[in-house]
Design a protein around this motif. Structure first.
Motif, PDB file in Angstrom:
ATOM      1  N   VAL A 138       0.848  -1.195   0.000  1.00  0.00           N
ATOM      2  CA  VAL A 138       0.000   0.000   0.000  1.00  0.00           C
ATOM      3  C   VAL A 138       0.884   1.245   0.000  1.00  0.00           C
ATOM      4  O   VAL A 138       0.611   2.227  -0.702  1.00  0.00           O
ATOM      5  N   ALA A 139       1.960   1.213   0.758  1.00  0.00           N
ATOM      6  CA  ALA A 139       2.887   2.345   0.812  1.00  0.00           C
ATOM      7  C   ALA A 139       3.546   2.607  -0.539  1.00  0.00           C
ATOM      8  O   ALA A 139       3.832   3.759  -0.884  1.00  0.00           O
ATOM      9  N   THR A 140       3.785   1.564  -1.312  1.00  0.00           N
ATOM     10  CA  THR A 140       4.443   1.738  -2.614  1.00  0.00           C
ATOM     11  C   THR A 140       3.489   2.198  -3.708  1.00  0.00           C
ATOM     12  O   THR A 140       3.931   2.572  -4.795  1.00  0.00           O
ATOM     13  N   GLY A 141       2.190   2.126  -3.445  1.00  0.00           N
ATOM     14  CA  GLY A 141       1.208   2.468  -4.465  1.00  0.00           C
ATOM     15  C   GLY A 141       0.801   1.292  -5.335  1.00  0.00           C
ATOM     16  O   GLY A 141       0.011   1.452  -6.266  1.00  0.00           O
ATOM     17  N   ALA A 142       1.324   0.094  -5.042  1.00  0.00           N
ATOM     18  CA  ALA A 142       1.001  -1.083  -5.853  1.00  0.00           C
ATOM     19  C   ALA A 142      -0.425  -1.557  -5.647  1.00  0.00           C
ATOM     20  O   ALA A 142      -1.051  -2.086  -6.569  1.00  0.00           O
ATOM     21  N   VAL A 143      -0.948  -1.408  -4.428  1.00  0.00           N
ATOM     22  CA  VAL A 143      -2.319  -1.814  -4.121  1.00  0.00           C
ATOM     23  C   VAL A 143      -3.019  -0.674  -3.392  1.00  0.00           C
ATOM     24  O   VAL A 143      -2.375   0.218  -2.839  1.00  0.00           O
ATOM     25  N   LEU A 144      -4.349  -0.719  -3.396  1.00  0.00           N
ATOM     26  CA  LEU A 144      -5.123   0.345  -2.755  1.00  0.00           C
ATOM     27  C   LEU A 144      -5.437   0.073  -1.297  1.00  0.00           C
ATOM     28  O   LEU A 144      -5.781   0.990  -0.559  1.00  0.00           O
ATOM     29  N   GLY A 145      -5.346  -1.187  -0.880  1.00  0.00           N
ATOM     30  CA  GLY A 145      -5.664  -1.481   0.511  1.00  0.00           C
ATOM     31  C   GLY A 145      -5.352  -2.913   0.869  1.00  0.00           C
ATOM     32  O   GLY A 145      -4.932  -3.713   0.023  1.00  0.00           O
ATOM     33  N   GLY A 146      -5.536  -3.229   2.146  1.00  0.00           N
ATOM     34  CA  GLY A 146      -5.306  -4.586   2.606  1.00  0.00           C
ATOM     35  C   GLY A 146      -5.889  -4.782   3.993  1.00  0.00           C
ATOM     36  O   GLY A 146      -6.121  -3.815   4.726  1.00  0.00           O
ATOM     37  N   VAL A 147      -6.134  -6.031   4.339  1.00  0.00           N
ATOM     38  CA  VAL A 147      -6.653  -6.352   5.668  1.00  0.00           C
ATOM     39  C   VAL A 147      -5.932  -7.592   6.177  1.00  0.00           C
ATOM     40  O   VAL A 147      -5.629  -8.520   5.423  1.00  0.00           O
ATOM     41  N   GLU A 148      -5.611  -7.568   7.459  1.00  0.00           N
ATOM     42  CA  GLU A 148      -5.012  -8.715   8.150  1.00  0.00           C
ATOM     43  C   GLU A 148      -5.847  -8.979   9.392  1.00  0.00           C
ATOM     44  O   GLU A 148      -6.076  -8.084  10.208  1.00  0.00           O
TER      45      GLU A 148
END
Length: 268
Positions: free
Chosen positions: A193-203
């Protein structure tokens, strides 16, 4: 960057590179055993944990240490390192080349510096973040291999990515508005997410050593970190045992996406 922070960055880089180089010959070659919490551990995890703890003790003897394979109680020190010596042990043992070494430096219980190194893919990340630590004078920013990174400004679409772990599948309502990716490493899920590769994530079940380093890098890059429980994560409490504490977390590249993603999550 002042002398103290230059020393911190150099130490983290040299330590993570040293440990990563020593771990590479064991990649795919070691057997894992199962811990009480169901996660895997190898002799490589234990060696890396001891090597990092020894390096911290030698360079910063007044700093406390909280680690996955060592001390689990948060110490009463001004500075404390939270370390995951091998984030992605399952990937490591099965031959999937996404696994890393995570270091988070906390000031009075709140992370202000993070360094995460992924040896097989040659990516190293670090960042500085004041948060609510009360600390001043940090050289703010997030970096990959010394180059600045920033979360994506893109609007949500079905061609963007969203990361999750296998334990998070039951969290999501379907149909989900992004393409789902499962990378197998909590810190990498967040850092993409920090790199801009994905818009979000959940753990669903990350431990404190999974998130301490990435917590800094994500926010320093402009991302949003949202605990999915009412109790705040930081500052950590002196004397508390964090071995079993889980921190369900949503990350997003900007605040607008938090409100778009939350309705698709079954927990609050």
């Amino acid at each position: 960057m002042d002398k103290f922070w230059a020393e911190i960055v150099d130490f983290a880089r040299e330590t993570a590179n040293h440990v990563g180089t020593r771990l590479l010959p064991d990649f795919r070659q070691v057997q894992a055993s199962q811990k009480d919490d169901g996660s895997l551990v190898t002799q490589a995890d234990r060696w890396a944990d001891e090597a990092i703890r020894d390096a911290i003790s030698a360079h910063f003897p007044s700093h406390g240490i909280l680690s996955e394979e060592g001390q689990h109680e948060f110490p009463d020190t001004e500075w404390c390192w939270v370390i995951d010596p091998l984030d992605g042990t399952t990937n490591f043992t099965r031959g999937i080349p996404i696994w890393g070494i995570s270091l988070g430096l906390l000031y009075h219980g709140t992370p202000v510096f993070g360094y995460v190194h992924f040896p097989p893919i040659g990516q190293s990340f670090h960042g500085f973040w004041y948060g609510e630590s009360g600390l001043t004078g940090l050289p703010l920013g997030a970096f990959m291999n010394q180059f600045p990174i920033h979360s994506s400004p893109d609007e949500l679409s079905s061609n963007h990515f969203f990361n999750l772990c296998s334990r998070s599948v039951s969290f999501l309502q379907q149909p989900f508005p992004c393409k789902i990716r499962m990378l197998g490493v909590a810190s990498y899920n967040f850092i993409t997410v920090a790199t801009g590769a994905v818009l979000g994530g959940v753990e669903a079940t990350p431990k404190i050593w999974d998130i301490a380093g990435a917590w800094v890098i994500v926010q320093a890059a402009g991302g949003i970190w949202v605990p999915l429980e009412s109790e705040p994560i930081f500052p950590l409490e002196v004397g508390k045992d964090y071995s079993q504490r889980k921190f369900p977390t949503l990350v997003a590249s900007n605040s607008e996406l938090v409100n778009l993603f939350k309705p698709f999550l079954k927990i609050e």
